[in-house]
Enzyme design. Structure first.
Site, short mmCIF file in Angstrom:
data_model
loop_
_atom_site.label_atom_id
_atom_site.label_comp_id
_atom_site.label_asym_id
_atom_site.label_seq_id
_atom_site.Cartn_x
_atom_site.Cartn_y
_atom_site.Cartn_z
N GLU A 40 1.00 -1.04 -0.02
CA GLU A 40 0.14 -0.01 0.13
C GLU A 40 0.83 1.43 0.13
O GLU A 40 1.89 1.12 0.65
CB GLU A 40 -1.04 0.05 1.21
CG GLU A 40 -2.05 1.02 1.30
CD GLU A 40 -2.94 0.91 2.51
OE1 GLU A 40 -3.35 2.07 2.98
OE2 GLU A 40 -3.16 -0.12 2.94
N ASP A 88 0.24 5.41 0.55
CA ASP A 88 -0.90 6.23 1.07
C ASP A 88 -0.46 7.87 0.99
O ASP A 88 0.51 7.90 1.53
CB ASP A 88 -1.04 5.86 2.60
CG ASP A 88 -1.83 4.67 2.78
OD1 ASP A 88 -2.33 3.99 1.99
OD2 ASP A 88 -1.50 4.12 3.96
N GLU A 113 -2.34 10.51 2.99
CA GLU A 113 -3.69 10.85 4.01
C GLU A 113 -3.49 12.50 4.38
O GLU A 113 -2.60 12.96 4.91
CB GLU A 113 -3.49 9.94 5.18
CG GLU A 113 -3.86 8.50 4.78
CD GLU A 113 -3.73 7.61 6.08
OE1 GLU A 113 -4.52 6.99 6.38
OE2 GLU A 113 -2.53 7.43 6.73
N THR A 141 2.25 10.54 4.58
CA THR A 141 2.44 9.35 3.64
C THR A 141 2.88 8.05 4.44
O THR A 141 3.38 8.23 5.52
CB THR A 141 3.54 9.89 2.64
OG1 THR A 141 4.84 10.03 3.21
CG2 THR A 141 3.18 11.06 1.71
N ASN A 142 2.37 7.15 3.81
CA ASN A 142 2.90 5.47 4.39
C ASN A 142 3.19 4.68 3.43
O ASN A 142 2.64 4.80 2.47
CB ASN A 142 1.67 5.31 5.46
CG ASN A 142 1.98 4.21 6.44
OD1 ASN A 142 3.20 3.95 6.46
ND2 ASN A 142 1.17 4.08 7.28
N ASN A 192 3.12 1.24 9.35
CA ASN A 192 3.78 2.24 10.32
C ASN A 192 5.08 2.90 10.02
O ASN A 192 6.39 2.98 10.69
CB ASN A 192 4.11 1.36 11.72
CG ASN A 192 3.20 0.73 12.36
OD1 ASN A 192 1.86 1.20 12.20
ND2 ASN A 192 3.05 -0.56 12.70
N ASP A 197 -10.19 10.44 16.49
CA ASP A 197 -9.42 9.90 17.60
C ASP A 197 -8.01 9.99 17.49
O ASP A 197 -7.32 9.64 18.46
CB ASP A 197 -9.90 8.25 17.91
CG ASP A 197 -9.59 7.36 16.36
OD1 ASP A 197 -9.75 7.94 15.39
OD2 ASP A 197 -9.57 6.31 16.59
N TRP A 198 -7.50 10.25 16.34
CA TRP A 198 -6.17 10.40 16.17
C TRP A 198 -5.57 11.53 14.97
O TRP A 198 -4.51 12.07 14.99
CB TRP A 198 -5.48 9.11 15.69
CG TRP A 198 -5.83 8.69 14.27
CD1 TRP A 198 -6.99 7.85 14.14
CD2 TRP A 198 -5.36 9.01 12.79
NE1 TRP A 198 -6.98 7.58 12.66
CE2 TRP A 198 -6.12 8.34 11.92
CE3 TRP A 198 -4.29 9.64 12.48
CZ2 TRP A 198 -5.66 8.28 10.54
CZ3 TRP A 198 -3.90 9.70 11.27
CH2 TRP A 198 -4.83 9.10 10.29
N GLY A 201 -3.16 14.65 17.19
CA GLY A 201 -3.05 13.40 18.08
C GLY A 201 -4.40 13.02 18.79
O GLY A 201 -4.40 12.32 19.62
N ARG A 219 9.02 5.03 19.19
CA ARG A 219 8.22 3.95 18.71
C ARG A 219 9.38 2.98 17.99
O ARG A 219 8.92 1.81 17.95
CB ARG A 219 7.35 4.55 17.40
CG ARG A 219 6.15 5.25 17.44
CD ARG A 219 5.55 5.74 16.43
NE ARG A 219 4.88 4.68 15.60
CZ ARG A 219 4.84 5.05 14.15
NH1 ARG A 219 5.06 6.21 13.70
NH2 ARG A 219 4.24 3.91 13.67
#
Length: 306
Positions: free
Chosen positions: A111, A113, A115, A129-130, A138, A204-205, A209, A292
């Site tokens: 994928e 992304d 967003e 972007t992801n 992640n 929620d995010w 945040g 993270r």
């Protein structure tokens, strides 16, 4: 067929075999979620998010009692370039996400992304972007744009070949994901991908945040689209992925523009543009998030300024 298309700012006329180049929404795409939340105005498409409709139970991101909308490409592709011009939600867009992405299917999916994370009035939109490879994501980067994406249409492009995935805003590359298979890092090149877009509630995010929630008094939230272009290798659903990978790669009998040497890496000018974006507009990069990732992800060690 001979077809001229603009690629990363280059105008090239190259021999294309089995690719498609179109700009009509209904030729390329179809609604797949909340058809009643689509508005067609000539060449423009508008999708809206409100809190009056039940969520789509088959769409896991939207099970919070609100409804957005989404469309998907009618076909799947392997390698090429997809572009859509988008004008994002105006005014107070906090809590909303407008996504534009390519994705394959299954638990080991790939994928890419875009967003767009809404914000309170006057605060900048964030673009996230992801990249997912074999179901592992992640890999977020976030940046502020150098223009107001709610005031006019801007082009958002994903260029994908066997050497790199490039995220492009107008003609400026904002992220490169390079093929590092020679370092033992998997690269997405074996699964046909569809092209999708959606607007949904993620308060929620999505905004600061999750601290800022969606203000439904400002609904409906509307994202506008035009200039749909897919210049990519179309993959029949009846053909195995390995065969599609062969069909969509250059060989002795055919040559695709996305396999040309100039498409294998950024030009010097584009590399400078990417460095400028990172220096002036990036606000988050997973590669340096030691909370993270106490151990730096391996691809970050090799991507240098990517």
């Amino acid at each position: 067929m001979i077809m001229g298309c603009s690629v990363l700012g280059f105008s090239v006329a190259l021999l294309l075999v089995g690719s498609v180049c179109s700009s009509k929404f209904d030729e390329l795409f179809q609604p797949y979620w909340a058809n009643d939340h689509f508005v067609y105005e000539g060449e423009q498409l508008k999708m809206k998010l409100d809190n009056y409709s039940v969520s789509n139970p088959s769409y896991p991101m939207c099970t919070n009692g609100t409804s957005g909308a989404g469309f998907s490409s009618k076909r799947k592709y392997m390698f090429g370039k997809v572009t859509t011009q988008i004008k994002l939600v105006e005014g107070d867009s906090a809590g909303t996400v407008t996504a534009y992405y390519m994705s394959s299917e299954g638990p080991k999916h790939h994928e890419f992304d875009f967003e767009f994370l809404g914000n309170t009035t006057g605060e900048p939109y964030l673009v996230q972007t992801n990249v997912y490879v074999n179901g592992v994501g992640n890999r977020e980067q976030r940046l502020n744009l150098w223009f107001d994406p709610t005031k006019d249409f801007h082009s958002y492009t994903i260029l994908w070949n066997q050497r790199q995935v490039v995220f492009i805003v107008d003609d400026t590359p904002i992220r490169v994901h390079s093929n590092l298979e020679h370092k033992g890092i998997p690269f997405p090149k074996d699964q046909p991908m569809g092209v999708f877009s959606s607007i949904w509630n993620a308060d929620d995010w999505a905004t600061q945040g999750g601290r800022v929630k969606t203000d439904w008094t400002h609904a409906p939230f509307v994202a506008s689209y035009q200039g749909f272009k897919i210049d990519a290798c179309e993959c029949p659903t009846t053909v195995a992925a390995t065969e599609n990978a062969r069909r969509c790669s250059s060989g002795a009998e055919k040559r695709f523009w996305w396999d040309e040497p100039m498409m294998s890496e950024l030009s010097v000018h584009q590399s400078h543009q990417l460095l400028w974006v990172r220096a002036n507009h990036m606000v988050y990069d997973y590669c340096v998030d030691t909370t993270r990732f106490p151990v730096t992800p391996e691809e970050c060690l090799h991507h240098r300024h990517h």
